[in-house]
Design a protein around this motif. Structure first.
Motif: not given
Lengths: 180, 180, 180, 180
Positions: D142-143, D145-146, D149-150, D152-153
DNA sequence: TATGAATGAGGTTTCATTCAT
DNA sequence: CATGAATGAAACCTCATTCAT
């Protein structure tokens, strides 16, 4: 008849001229032009950009041809000679480029057509005034306006095939202006 | 201003006349007419059937009005009087129904418009010939053709607001034909 | 399913939303929209004027619905509560209007879409800053920027069905910000 | 400026990259590319077969360059070092090939673009999971994935010029992950 | 390698017109 | 009498692509 020696672009020009002059601009579709020219519709836009630009091309090209052809026609020898030339100009012009003048007549409301025609006629006006002056007419400006009106209708009717006695009319006019 | 006293049908007629005469028939959409008249597009078709019938209605109505208004204008008193009337006809007509004549000019290629105008002008022609005959002109037919040409352009230019010296031109013409 | 109770306009809206969000704006033809909606292509233009206006309508309507639905969501109770709400906002928004947010993601480069989204997000930013301030964060502005980045990607991925553990991620974030 | 030393093919590549990244794929015509490159439209097809193949070439070439340039970047020294590298990767990538990443962002829905990006990111994911594991994080997946996400943006915003405080954000993230 | 000429397919939009109400 | 909703056909134009040279 000489279809095969005309480039596709020239075929488009020829058919556009025909159709515009016969049916008018708005009532002639680019599709119809393409079909008559035996060409794809897209080619019209490759060559001319858009429908209006095609028309503008036709008009420009027409006046260019007219000008090179009738340069001598405008030369001023003497007043009577010039007026005679003016009276006979419509027949000569239309005889030379009948379809172009038909187009010009049909599209007389199109802004570019209008503008070009005015530009073409403007130089003439001043010379006619001068001629009437030299001939001692009392009101040369008004006489010019009247003559231009007559000339204007002469080429329009002639281009439309609505003038049966063009030559006789010219002679009559020459008599009226005492040019003969 | 008197919008409220005009029936919807009359509003359509008024706006169609305006738009057709300004932009031409093909370039005026029924939608534009409806919007300018403040009326639904469908109503145009209820009242007139189709776009062309609306135009035909406009033209018919126009000539009807013109005829009733100018009946006396056509009466033949004597040759000179009649020619004088003819020379001054354009100004009178256009003064009476300016928009109608503008329409008539813009749509001169529409078959019905053309036909109606010819029908309207035909009777006149014969009488002008007669007048020229009575006045001893050598070639009355040709003289008539020339005069009609002038008249034709006079009302067209006048309807288009392109004639600055209408009255002076009429007087000049009257002088030329020795009517004054 | 409830096709019959949807007006034709609503059908257009529904199908445009579907197609734009799936294939993008440029790759969706008005013809395709019309066909999917079981409607004539012309009707799209009667209702919306042009293709772009249809898109604008979709976006405006979407934000209108979102705003009325989530008004309460934005109310500030206390700092921790607000941050919690923000972290869970993406899931809630997308759950409510999944297709609209998919559209918004696909069309994020369309000027109107972009503008509307910024306008929607601007008020939030200031409040997040305030929340971080109240919680004693050293650099509230930067913290806000980071959180907004996360939120931004959360709804985009969720709208695209690319987020498998939305809830767990939200919880993880709440823990990281000590909100739980 | 160094126009003359670029081969025609390279000019096409350069302009395609520029236009695709600024206006998107669908909104960029091959004609526009050819004009900007000062080259005939046909040449694009000689070199790349079709428009889509040109895009594919751009994307492939971009990732090839990125990979050769950032090979060392991906090497694992220790967990903290790797996470630090990951956090700073976006800035580095975009600084190196700004237009390519802008393209990648704009075209994120194009299947090939998407696929290549996933392929590029997949190896990284496993290593980040390992790093979080080594650092004793409770839920490394999960870490990861988070963090992804960061990341990626971060590169998307940076490529779009929408990230004002890239460095500060990186530092903030390093602090949050206790890497500093 | 490079181009100019050409096109079929398709795009958005407008048009005159119909019909149920 | 009047309209709003709807449409088929056609308009102008753009697009990616091909081919002979």
């Amino acid at each position: 008849m000489k279809d095969s020696v005309l480039s596709r672009k020239e075929k488009i020009i020829r058919e556009a001229l025909n159709l515009f002059s016969e049916q008018g601009y708005a009532d002639t579709s680019t599709k119809a032009i393409a079909q008559n020219a035996g060409v794809s519709e897209a080619l019209i836009f490759k060559h001319f950009g858009n429908k209006d630009a095609l028309l503008v091309h036709l008009i420009k090209a027409g006046y260019r041809k007219v000008l090179t052809h009738h340069k001598g026609m405008m030369t001023y020898v003497d007043s009577k000679d010039f007026l005679r030339k003016m009276i006979n100009l419509p027949s000569k012009l239309v005889a030379d480029e009948p379809i172009f003048w038909k187009l010009q007549e049909r599209l007389s409301h199109h802004p570019f057509s209008k503008q070009q025609h005015e530009q073409f006629m403007k130089p003439v006006q001043a010379i006619i005034v001068r001629a009437f002056k030299e001939l001692g007419y009392k009101n040369p400006d008004l006489e010019t306006e009247l003559l231009l009106i007559v000339i204007d209708t002469l080429w329009k009717k002639e281009a439309n095939g609505e003038l049966d006695h063009a030559m006789e009319l010219a002679i009559l006019l020459e008599q009226k202006y005492d040019l003969i």
